[in-house]
Design a protein around this motif. Sequence first.
Motif, PDB file in Angstrom:
ATOM      1  N   UNK A 294       0.812  -1.216   0.000  1.00  0.00           N
ATOM      2  CA  UNK A 294       0.000   0.000   0.000  1.00  0.00           C
ATOM      3  C   UNK A 294       0.844   1.262   0.000  1.00  0.00           C
ATOM      4  N   UNK A 295       2.096   1.151   0.472  1.00  0.00           N
ATOM      5  CA  UNK A 295       2.971   2.324   0.553  1.00  0.00           C
ATOM      6  C   UNK A 295       3.953   2.398  -0.617  1.00  0.00           C
ATOM      7  N   UNK A 296       3.875   1.437  -1.538  1.00  0.00           N
ATOM      8  CA  UNK A 296       4.734   1.468  -2.715  1.00  0.00           C
ATOM      9  C   UNK A 296       4.249   2.552  -3.675  1.00  0.00           C
ATOM     10  N   UNK A 297       5.102   2.932  -4.640  1.00  0.00           N
ATOM     11  CA  UNK A 297       4.639   3.934  -5.595  1.00  0.00           C
ATOM     12  C   UNK A 297       3.605   3.315  -6.537  1.00  0.00           C
ATOM     13  N   UNK A 298       2.939   4.167  -7.300  1.00  0.00           N
ATOM     14  CA  UNK A 298       1.778   3.726  -8.074  1.00  0.00           C
ATOM     15  C   UNK A 298       2.130   2.611  -9.059  1.00  0.00           C
ATOM     16  N   UNK A 299       3.251   2.753  -9.762  1.00  0.00           N
ATOM     17  CA  UNK A 299       3.612   1.739 -10.750  1.00  0.00           C
ATOM     18  C   UNK A 299       3.870   0.390 -10.088  1.00  0.00           C
ATOM     19  N   UNK A 300       4.552   0.397  -8.945  1.00  0.00           N
ATOM     20  CA  UNK A 300       4.787  -0.858  -8.233  1.00  0.00           C
ATOM     21  C   UNK A 300       3.465  -1.480  -7.788  1.00  0.00           C
ATOM     22  N   UNK A 301       2.565  -0.652  -7.248  1.00  0.00           N
ATOM     23  CA  UNK A 301       1.274  -1.180  -6.801  1.00  0.00           C
ATOM     24  C   UNK A 301       0.516  -1.818  -7.965  1.00  0.00           C
ATOM     25  N   UNK A 302       0.571  -1.167  -9.128  1.00  0.00           N
ATOM     26  CA  UNK A 302      -0.133  -1.711 -10.285  1.00  0.00           C
ATOM     27  C   UNK A 302       0.439  -3.062 -10.702  1.00  0.00           C
ATOM     28  N   UNK A 303       1.771  -3.201 -10.670  1.00  0.00           N
ATOM     29  CA  UNK A 303       2.391  -4.480 -11.041  1.00  0.00           C
ATOM     30  C   UNK A 303       2.004  -5.565 -10.041  1.00  0.00           C
ATOM     31  N   UNK A 304       2.107  -5.259  -8.750  1.00  0.00           N
ATOM     32  CA  UNK A 304       1.717  -6.235  -7.729  1.00  0.00           C
ATOM     33  C   UNK A 304       0.250  -6.635  -7.908  1.00  0.00           C
ATOM     34  N   UNK A 305      -0.603  -5.654  -8.179  1.00  0.00           N
ATOM     35  CA  UNK A 305      -2.026  -5.940  -8.353  1.00  0.00           C
ATOM     36  C   UNK A 305      -2.263  -6.872  -9.537  1.00  0.00           C
ATOM     37  N   UNK A 306      -1.571  -6.630 -10.636  1.00  0.00           N
ATOM     38  CA  UNK A 306      -1.714  -7.495 -11.807  1.00  0.00           C
ATOM     39  C   UNK A 306      -1.264  -8.918 -11.500  1.00  0.00           C
ATOM     40  N   UNK A 307      -0.140  -9.053 -10.798  1.00  0.00           N
ATOM     41  CA  UNK A 307       0.365 -10.381 -10.451  1.00  0.00           C
ATOM     42  C   UNK A 307      -0.643 -11.122  -9.580  1.00  0.00           C
ATOM     43  N   UNK A 308      -1.150 -10.455  -8.552  1.00  0.00           N
ATOM     44  CA  UNK A 308      -2.098 -11.104  -7.645  1.00  0.00           C
ATOM     45  C   UNK A 308      -3.389 -11.480  -8.369  1.00  0.00           C
ATOM     46  N   UNK A 309      -3.845 -10.633  -9.267  1.00  0.00           N
ATOM     47  CA  UNK A 309      -5.064 -10.953 -10.018  1.00  0.00           C
ATOM     48  C   UNK A 309      -4.852 -12.172 -10.917  1.00  0.00           C
ATOM     49  N   UNK A 310      -3.674 -12.289 -11.528  1.00  0.00           N
ATOM     50  CA  UNK A 310      -3.385 -13.437 -12.382  1.00  0.00           C
ATOM     51  C   UNK A 310      -3.242 -14.723 -11.572  1.00  0.00           C
ATOM     52  N   UNK A 311      -2.622 -14.620 -10.400  1.00  0.00           N
ATOM     53  CA  UNK A 311      -2.536 -15.789  -9.519  1.00  0.00           C
ATOM     54  C   UNK A 311      -3.941 -16.272  -9.180  1.00  0.00           C
ATOM     55  N   UNK A 312      -4.809 -15.328  -8.888  1.00  0.00           N
ATOM     56  CA  UNK A 312      -6.184 -15.691  -8.545  1.00  0.00           C
ATOM     57  C   UNK A 312      -6.935 -16.240  -9.754  1.00  0.00           C
ATOM     58  N   UNK A 313      -6.758 -15.593 -10.902  1.00  0.00           N
ATOM     59  CA  UNK A 313      -7.483 -16.008 -12.111  1.00  0.00           C
ATOM     60  C   UNK A 313      -7.122 -17.436 -12.514  1.00  0.00           C
ATOM     61  N   UNK A 314      -5.806 -17.752 -12.450  1.00  0.00           N
ATOM     62  CA  UNK A 314      -5.357 -19.092 -12.851  1.00  0.00           C
ATOM     63  C   UNK A 314      -5.332 -20.081 -11.686  1.00  0.00           C
ATOM     64  N   UNK A 315      -5.757 -19.602 -10.496  1.00  0.00           N
ATOM     65  CA  UNK A 315      -5.781 -20.457  -9.305  1.00  0.00           C
ATOM     66  C   UNK A 315      -4.405 -21.087  -9.062  1.00  0.00           C
ATOM     67  N   UNK A 316      -3.403 -20.233  -8.913  1.00  0.00           N
ATOM     68  CA  UNK A 316      -2.016 -20.690  -8.783  1.00  0.00           C
ATOM     69  C   UNK A 316      -1.556 -20.770  -7.330  1.00  0.00           C
TER      70      UNK A 316
END
Length: 709
Positions: A294-316
């Motif tokens: 939550x305290x990372x800069x915007x670009x880092x937060x966006x990358x982390x968010x994309x990774x977590x969403x993909x982990x969830x989407x593919x049930x990894x």
Amino acid sequence: MYLLHLHLHGLFRARNLELGRDADTGGQTLYVLELVKALAGQEDVERVEVVTRLIEDRRVSSDYSRREETICPGAQIVRLPFGPRRYLRKELLWPHLDELADELVRHICRRGRRPHWIHAHYADAGYVGALVSRRLEIPLLFTGHSLGREKLRRLLATGQTRAQIEKTYAMSLRIDAEELALAQSCLVVTSTRQEATDQYARYGRFHPELATVIAPGVDLERFHPARDSDPSFPELDDLLGQFLRQPQRPPILALSRADRRKNIPALVAAFGSSERLRRQGNLILLMGSRRDIRKADREQREVFQQVLELVDYHNLYGQVAYPKQLSSDQVPRLYRWAAQRGGVFVNPALTEPFGLTLLEAAASGLPLVATDDGGPRDILSRCRNGLLADVTNIDQLRTAIERLLGQPKRWQTFAQNGLEAVQHHYSWVAHARRYLSQGADLVKDYSLPRSALTLAKAPGMTARLGRRLLYCDLDGALAEADQDSLQALNNRLHATRPQTSFGVLTGVGPQQAKEQLAALELPPADVWICRNGTDVSYGPDQDQDLAWRDHIREGWDRAALENAMAEFQDCLTLQPPSQQGDYKLSYWLNGEDLSLVAAIRQAIREQGLRAQVVLVDHVFLDLLPFAGGRPDAIRHVALQQGILLEHILVAASQHGDGEVLRGLPLGVVLANHDPSLDELRQQRSVFFARRPQAWGILEGMDHYRFLSR
């Protein structure tokens, strides 16, 4: 040899680099540290310094507030303060770089010894290095690491607008700084052939004959394959076991900061879409060091968010590990841990100038899958230890990993190839020797000037100036002043002589300046900086500073500049001969058009002409020598006279005066100033007076307690 390196942004220290903490502390930081250590180990190198930023901020380690730190025998970090004390991302450093250039000149003068060369890393250091190089006539080497024009091209391809990119990345300042550094450099050090042929070639100031490819090395003491005597890796088993159901499976390892360019979400998508990879391996993502997303800069937060969403989407879940951080000591062990399990190292970056992590992985016995771009092409062509892939194509990336993971014979061949090739091609000792040879060959014939470090008087100078120096803009600050304010200024100057000297800045010639000053009933100046900083003289007789003329004449070609301006003849009017100079080509701009000024600058760059374009008062356009101009003239006089820059006060009010108000000299902007100067309100050494004309100058003197300095 005494060598000086500039690495300004991010967090730099001798040990335990915080790699991946943010976008500013990555592979460049490691490269500079390893290069400096390798150089310090060479017999003909006596001293290496890395100049970086001094930071005092409770959010970061106190290590970064130490003025000096030893790296190893013969190598030292020197931290100089500039701008705010707190830690800033690199895009916010631009307004403060002139201050650092002044501090660095002072540092070198205090050393009393000129470095054999300055090596600037990245655009911000390139800007500072270029200023110091031309002021002290020290050879400059430049490594861009990543280049603004290439980044701009790729960001535009993602759909971002130029306005969005400019707001986030200050891209125009970065590209201008790169052009300046390339114009001043006598050697451009690149890591790959692609950098020189594809990326640097987009710059008008780039000269291919001055580029040399010297591939970085890898620390083979730290990065090596597992040995029989090595302990097991219980801390890694425990750490990664928190994420993985079957941690013994071969890992697919990626190591980079959370940056869009690193393209980590594409790797997660490739893994998640492959039944074979999910059945055979695990995915391990080390995306820098983080404490709280939550305290990372915007670009880092966006990358982390994309990774977590993909982990969830593919049930990894249970197949992907993304630990918060690893210490720098744990990183080599992570490579060996992955190699022991038959893993693969993947670099899916959209663009990769070099890729030090590829060498680290290869030296540890890990085969590679890497982006078909830049450094990986060179590394894999030499090492033959992996596969290249178009990482914008998920299918290609997935297939390349599948061809390595779970293929014992191919895996073993690639692993052995990498181990042997890294030993042969990528040793830091070999890198340092080639680097020194290239640098020494280029600078050995560099003409050493009359040393500015001796603070000798300039030819023709009959007297020393006072310990303080007030500069006034004759065309603006003084021209509009009323008689009462001029008389008050005159009285103040007379009362403090000879400790305080008086100088004028003007676009006109010395004789015209003398007449204008006499008409204002002010005494003759002690210093005359005329013709927009191309003519310096002293005293009532205006004795010419011949050293300054010698300094600025290099590369000046007036005839070629006049020819270059012919294509703009419908938009420009040549000023009369009285407004020209030996080193000043002056025009009137037919209507204010900033895009035209940008086009003129680009035309001069593309034709390889060493000149700068200066616009004053919106309509006066001057072409000046590359090393000329008012800011450098002010500093030349200060060096010759031994005057501290903090003991110089510059009063200004016109459009275009902003260039003389940056850095360490004190500045006062009069109340009747052009609105363009308002952008300097955040500069700590610029005071905005409440009163106009010469009253504002007096107000500035009182604000700074100038006469008691």
